[in-house]
Design an enzyme around this catalytic site. Structure first.
Site, PDB file in Angstrom:
ATOM      1  CG  ASP A   9     -29.036  -8.128   8.627  1.00 46.38           C
ATOM      2  OD1 ASP A   9     -28.301  -7.439   8.822  1.00 46.38           O
ATOM      3  OD2 ASP A   9     -30.226  -7.812   9.526  1.00 46.38           O
ATOM      4  CE  LYS A 107     -29.266  -4.467  10.218  1.00 44.31           C
ATOM      5  NZ  LYS A 107     -30.140  -5.388  11.023  1.00 44.31           N
ATOM      6  CB  CYS A 152     -33.212  -6.134   8.259  1.00 46.87           C
ATOM      7  SG  CYS A 152     -33.004  -6.559  10.168  1.00 46.87           S
TER       8      CYS A 152
HETATM    9  C1  VGL Z   1     -33.916  -9.455  11.253  1.00 49.00           C
HETATM   10  C2  VGL Z   1     -35.376 -10.173  12.937  1.00 49.00           C
HETATM   11  C3  VGL Z   1     -34.390  -9.986  13.856  1.00 49.00           C
HETATM   12  C4  VGL Z   1     -33.618  -9.214   9.778  1.00 49.00           C
HETATM   13  C5  VGL Z   1     -33.056  -9.305  12.284  1.00 49.00           C
HETATM   14  O1  VGL Z   1     -32.291  -9.259   9.475  1.00 49.00           O
HETATM   15  O2  VGL Z   1     -34.671  -9.315   9.304  1.00 49.00           O
HETATM   16  N1  VGL Z   1     -35.080  -9.885  11.567  1.00 49.00           N
HETATM   17  N2  VGL Z   1     -33.206  -9.504  13.605  1.00 49.00           N
END
Ligand code: VGL
Ligand code: ZN
Length: 199
Positions: A9, A107, A152
């Site tokens: 991410d 995802k 994540c």
């Molecule tokens: C994430 C919160 C919401 C992350 C993704 O990538 O850690 N955190 N969506």
């Protein structure tokens, strides 16, 4: 032993000026770029939500970002709207080298359920398909890097360990949100699960 680098991410919304900014998030980019050449398998993930995703606080009148609510699949932290499919915020950081990625896995694309982990949605049961990809490529060990350490990255590392992969987290190539002690809790949980925390 084949080791995969999992790049979690590294998207604009988690970096400077993003909707869900991780403090010092941009710092992971040069570190990850420098790691890519060391791994024969490289899988990147993208948080990839439809508009009006159920993890967005804006979908829950009377609730604020970072509040926790109970969903059918368990507790869910509410977030500002972020990583909406096709938006600039959902795109990778512009300096991240993405050409070396063998796989880009998205995802969190189902409105009703979030997916922190690269392996399972937040019900901890519905697979994303990453396990099959890695196993069929002969991967037995993974190194995780990216954002955010306490969400994540944490859940990806824990699920990888649960699935029997040898797991390390490259902490200097990760940054955390640290909402309400979540960073210390994540480090503890990973350590307990046998994840090697590389500093
Ligand atoms: C994430 C919160 C919401 C992350 C993704 O990538 O850690 N955190 N969506
Ligand atoms: Zn998200």
């Amino acid at each position: 032993m084949t080791t995969a680098l999992l790049v979690i991410d590294v998207q604009n919304d988690f970096c400077r000026g993003g909707a869900l900014e991780v403090p010092d998030g941009d710092a992971v980019v040069p570190r990850i770029n420098a790691m890519l050449a060391d791994y024969p398998v490289r899988a990147f993930t993208q948080d990839w939500h439809p508009e009006r995703h159920s993890s967005f606080a804006s979908e829950h009148p009377g609730h604020q970002p970072l509040e926790v609510i109970e969903m059918g699949y368990g507790p869910q932290v509410l977030w500002p709207d972020h990583c909406v499919q096709g938006t600039h915020g959902a795109a990778f950081h512009p300096d991240l080298r993405t050409d070396p990625a063998d796989l880009i896995l998205r995802k969190g694309f189902r409105r009703e359920i979030d997916s922190y982990s690269a392996f399972f949605e937040n019900d901890h049961a519905t697979p994303t398909g990453l396990e099959g990809y890695l196993r069929t490529r002969g991967v037995t060990s993974v190194v995780c890097a990216g954002l955010a350490t306490d969400f994540c990255v944490r859940w990806s590392a824990l699920d990888a360990a649960r699935l029997g992969f040898e797991v390390a987290v490259a902490l200097d190539a990760c940054r955390g949100l640290d909402a309400d002690g979540s960073l210390a809790a994540a480090l503890d949980a990973m350590r307990q699960a046998g994840v090697a925390l590389q500093t």
